[in-house]
Design a protein around this motif. Structure first.
Motif, PDB file in Angstrom:
ATOM      1  N   PHE A  45       0.855  -1.189   0.000  1.00  0.00           N
ATOM      2  CA  PHE A  45       0.000   0.000   0.000  1.00  0.00           C
ATOM      3  C   PHE A  45       0.890   1.238   0.000  1.00  0.00           C
ATOM      4  O   PHE A  45       1.924   1.263   0.683  1.00  0.00           O
ATOM      5  N   CYS A  46       0.491   2.255  -0.762  1.00  0.00           N
ATOM      6  CA  CYS A  46       1.216   3.529  -0.737  1.00  0.00           C
ATOM      7  C   CYS A  46       0.294   4.643  -1.210  1.00  0.00           C
ATOM      8  O   CYS A  46      -0.796   4.395  -1.733  1.00  0.00           O
ATOM      9  N   GLY A  47       0.718   5.871  -1.052  1.00  0.00           N
ATOM     10  CA  GLY A  47      -0.060   7.021  -1.491  1.00  0.00           C
ATOM     11  C   GLY A  47       0.834   8.226  -1.709  1.00  0.00           C
ATOM     12  O   GLY A  47       1.960   8.286  -1.207  1.00  0.00           O
ATOM     13  N   ALA A  48       0.328   9.182  -2.474  1.00  0.00           N
ATOM     14  CA  ALA A  48       1.064  10.418  -2.730  1.00  0.00           C
ATOM     15  C   ALA A  48       0.060  11.515  -3.047  1.00  0.00           C
ATOM     16  O   ALA A  48      -1.072  11.249  -3.481  1.00  0.00           O
ATOM     17  N   SER A  49       0.478  12.759  -2.824  1.00  0.00           N
ATOM     18  CA  SER A  49      -0.398  13.914  -3.060  1.00  0.00           C
ATOM     19  C   SER A  49       0.378  15.010  -3.758  1.00  0.00           C
ATOM     20  O   SER A  49       1.542  15.277  -3.424  1.00  0.00           O
ATOM     21  N   ASP A  50      -0.276  15.646  -4.736  1.00  0.00           N
ATOM     22  CA  ASP A  50       0.261  16.886  -5.281  1.00  0.00           C
ATOM     23  C   ASP A  50      -0.677  18.015  -4.880  1.00  0.00           C
ATOM     24  O   ASP A  50      -1.497  17.858  -3.965  1.00  0.00           O
ATOM     25  N   GLU A  51      -0.581  19.134  -5.508  1.00  0.00           N
ATOM     26  CA  GLU A  51      -1.410  20.275  -5.100  1.00  0.00           C
ATOM     27  C   GLU A  51      -2.880  20.062  -5.422  1.00  0.00           C
ATOM     28  O   GLU A  51      -3.749  20.742  -4.845  1.00  0.00           O
ATOM     29  N   ARG A  52      -3.199  19.128  -6.301  1.00  0.00           N
ATOM     30  CA  ARG A  52      -4.574  18.958  -6.735  1.00  0.00           C
ATOM     31  C   ARG A  52      -5.284  17.756  -6.119  1.00  0.00           C
ATOM     32  O   ARG A  52      -6.476  17.789  -5.877  1.00  0.00           O
ATOM     33  N   ARG A  53      -4.557  16.677  -5.850  1.00  0.00           N
ATOM     34  CA  ARG A  53      -5.251  15.446  -5.504  1.00  0.00           C
ATOM     35  C   ARG A  53      -4.365  14.516  -4.704  1.00  0.00           C
ATOM     36  O   ARG A  53      -3.140  14.655  -4.681  1.00  0.00           O
ATOM     37  N   THR A  54      -5.017  13.546  -4.067  1.00  0.00           N
ATOM     38  CA  THR A  54      -4.357  12.440  -3.372  1.00  0.00           C
ATOM     39  C   THR A  54      -4.709  11.150  -4.090  1.00  0.00           C
ATOM     40  O   THR A  54      -5.886  10.908  -4.400  1.00  0.00           O
ATOM     41  N   VAL A  55      -3.692  10.322  -4.358  1.00  0.00           N
ATOM     42  CA  VAL A  55      -3.903   9.052  -5.048  1.00  0.00           C
ATOM     43  C   VAL A  55      -3.335   7.937  -4.182  1.00  0.00           C
ATOM     44  O   VAL A  55      -2.207   8.036  -3.678  1.00  0.00           O
ATOM     45  N   LEU A  56      -4.121   6.890  -4.006  1.00  0.00           N
ATOM     46  CA  LEU A  56      -3.714   5.710  -3.243  1.00  0.00           C
ATOM     47  C   LEU A  56      -3.535   4.522  -4.177  1.00  0.00           C
ATOM     48  O   LEU A  56      -4.257   4.392  -5.175  1.00  0.00           O
ATOM     49  N   TYR A  57      -2.595   3.638  -3.825  1.00  0.00           N
ATOM     50  CA  TYR A  57      -2.367   2.416  -4.604  1.00  0.00           C
ATOM     51  C   TYR A  57      -2.243   1.242  -3.649  1.00  0.00           C
ATOM     52  O   TYR A  57      -1.749   1.376  -2.519  1.00  0.00           O
ATOM     53  N   CYS A  58      -2.687   0.065  -4.102  1.00  0.00           N
ATOM     54  CA  CYS A  58      -2.465  -1.161  -3.342  1.00  0.00           C
ATOM     55  C   CYS A  58      -2.297  -2.323  -4.308  1.00  0.00           C
ATOM     56  O   CYS A  58      -2.669  -2.228  -5.486  1.00  0.00           O
ATOM     57  N   THR A  59      -1.728  -3.412  -3.807  1.00  0.00           N
ATOM     58  CA  THR A  59      -1.651  -4.644  -4.594  1.00  0.00           C
ATOM     59  C   THR A  59      -2.402  -5.744  -3.867  1.00  0.00           C
ATOM     60  O   THR A  59      -2.399  -5.814  -2.632  1.00  0.00           O
TER      61      THR A  59
END
Length: 577
Positions: A45-59
């Protein structure tokens, strides 16, 4: 499995093997967020954010459903409320192996890596459905949030587009010896998506250019040898991931040192350990060298106890007597080897002794054959005969360590034999006073399930130290001592004296330092300077699982320490303060 806190600090995401959860109140309460995931056993599991949005990922595990691929990488762009597949163009979704070297019928996806502020750039590790690209075990990278992927890790020199600068293992053994990173780790620098580290059971691979190239950070070739290739000398950079059992010094060539490995076989040095060369050539069982003994009068002659099975007598390798194995001889200072097996069972050879008083041209040797007993040769290894009368018990012939004293007596420890979590037949320490013809037990009253290494006082053979491990439910590990040749024993170190459940494998006496003893355990190295009356933790070796200690013949103030997983370390004999 993992967690992510976006920069605003208002939300916390956590993933477990039962799903993904979100907290909007700093962790006081949690809501399960798994809509769109095909199943919930999250792997990474991981995630990242820029100025516009947050995106999450998992396997999640890959599975075949209705003739198609499901699973792999998923992502969420609405704070976990919904999840969609991120298995875009280019990633391996093939069903069925493409060759016999594939790791499964469907590619599995494991460890994710992402940098903060770059939510569309993600890496993921996998296992392959074939050996060769594009179906191989590799690292995939996307820069568009999973709409498309490219593999970016090609290690085998035979691959087209090979982009990894390799260590000695790829040339002298083979590429892929350490397995895939599903057994170890993968991470991306949170501040720089171009920097990533990929590890397996043997190597550490680093990229600083976004996966365009990688280099192995576990060793380097010694200078002045030209391009990397088979047979070079290599130097350690300090990151060793290897199990070693002994360091042996050449009695004729003072700069020559030798390392006995499991998994990696054998290495030789001609410059006192500055550089090393792989040297298991000719041995039928090149993966595991357990012990090495030089002939003290014949220059260049060495005998080795070898096996195809590794890590005896650790917990995972004492349940049965796997083969094959045997004895090898080298006549060229350990550059090449030849087997000496006539009369031996096809089983692991675990310990070997040489009688220095025997005729030079027809040496007497003994070898401990795991699961079978002790065998003896009086013709330099050309033929062997079993010499195990009185040795071991029915159901346990796990002969592990042999030692010979100046008086000519031979000692053999029979270690544990596990059946599940039980040890139905105890081990023992034995002595032979007639060259191995008959054996007498010395520790029957102790009834130890898992005795291991021992040491005999060279000045008083009645004084013996014996190490032992603690099986489940039997806290009997530590160190035992007798001063009357085995009639009575005192337990001088037990589980409560050391930090936790004890597995102790070696006890070593300082040959030129009276009163100095070392106890090698899986909880660190312990030292006594007063004949075992008091003990303290040995400081300086940055690793907990310790094997045999060897004193430097050129400097009594220095020792060589073998480890179960961190190579060999060299330093002050009394440790660091």
């Amino acid at each position: 499995v993992g967690f992510y806190i976006p920069p605003d600090g208002k939300t916390i995401f956590a993933a477990t093997d039962k799903g993904v959860y979100r907290s909007d109140d700093g962790g006081v309460s949690w809501i399960k967020k798994t809509r769109g995931l095909p199943w919930l056993d999250i792997r990474s599991f991981c995630g990242a954010s820029d100025e516009r949005r947050t995106v999450l990922y998992c396997t999640v595990p890959s599975r075949e459903r209705k003739g198609g691929f499901q699973g792999g990488v998923f992502k969420s762009e609405d704070r976990g409320d919904t999840w969609v597949s991120a298995m875009g163009k280019g990633i391996n979704t093939r069903l069925g192996k493409v060759d016999r070297w594939g790791e499964g019928d469907i590619a599995q996806y494991y460890l994710l890596g992402i940098a903060e502020h770059v939510p569309d750039t993600v890496y993921v590790t996998n296992t392959g459905t074939g050996y060769w690209p594009p179906h191989h075990t590799t690292v995939y990278k996307t820069v568009d949030g999973g709409n498309s992927w490219k593999f970016c890790f090609n290690g085998d020199p035979r691959f087209g587009g090979q982009n990894v600068t390799l260590s000695w293992m790829a040339y002298d053994i083979n590429w892929g010896w350490g397995g895939s990173c599903m057994q170890s780790g993968f991470t991306v620098n949170r501040m720089n998506p171009d920097q990533a580290i990929y590890t397996n059971m043997c190597g550490c691979y680093i990229t600083t250019d976004g996966g365009t190239t990688w280099f192995d950070a576990s060793s380097r070739p010694a200078s002045g040898q030209g391009p990397r290739r088979k047979g070079l000398r290599w130097e350690s950079v300090g990151l060793e991931v290897s199990t070693t059992w002994d360091v042996v010094f050449d009695p004729f060539v003072k700069g020559n040192l030798y390392i006995c490995y499991t998994d990696f076989g054998f290495a030789r040095s001609e410059d006192r350990g500055i550089s090393w060369r792989y040297a298991a050539n000719g041995c039928p069982w090149p993966s595991n060298f357990y012990e090495l003994v030089p002939d003290p009068e014949k220059k260049g002659v060495f005998y080795a106890a070898c096996a195809s099975h590794h890590d005896i007598p650790h917990w995972t390798n004492i349940e049965r007597a796997p083969g094959p194995g045997g004895v090898c001889i080298s006549k060229d200072h350990c550059k090449t080897w030849k087997p000496l097996t006539k009369g031996l069972p096809n089983a692991p050879a675990r310990s070997i002794l040489l009688d220095p008083s025997s005729p030079v041209d027809s040496r007497t040797l003994w070898v401990a054959m795991w699961g079978h007993g002790v065998y003896k040769t009086t013709d330099g290894g050309r033929t062997w005969t079993k010499k195990s009368f009185g040795l071991g018990k029915e159901g346990n012939m796990h002969c592990w360590m042999l030692k010979r004293t100046e008086s000519g007596n031979i000692y053999c420890s029979v270690t544990g034999k596990r059946k599940g979590s039980r040890f139905p037949v105890s081990g023992d320490l034995y002595r032979s006073t007639d060259g191995g013809e008959t054996w007498t037990p010395l520790t029957s009253k102790l009834n130890l399930a898992w005795p291991t290494g021992f040491a005999v006082d060279p000045h008083n053979e009645n004084v013996i130290w014996l190490a032992a491990c603690s099986p489940p439910g039997r806290p009997e590990g530590g160190l035992y001592k007798t001063t009357d040749g085995g009639k009575t024993w005192d337990r001088i170190l037990k589980d409560s004296d050391l930090p936790g459940w004890i597995q102790a494998f070696y006890v070593t006496l300082g040959p030129r330092r009276p009163g100095v003893l070392y106890l090698s355990t899986m909880r660190g190295l312990w030292i006594s300077v007063d004949h075992g009356e008091t003990w303290k933790e040995f400081k300086g070796v940055p690793f907990a699982w310790i094997h045999r200690v060897r004193f430097d013949p050129a400097d009594e103030n220095m020792i060589w320490v073998n480890t179960f997983g961190a190579g060999v370390w060299y330093g002050p004999a009394l440790g660091l303060e």
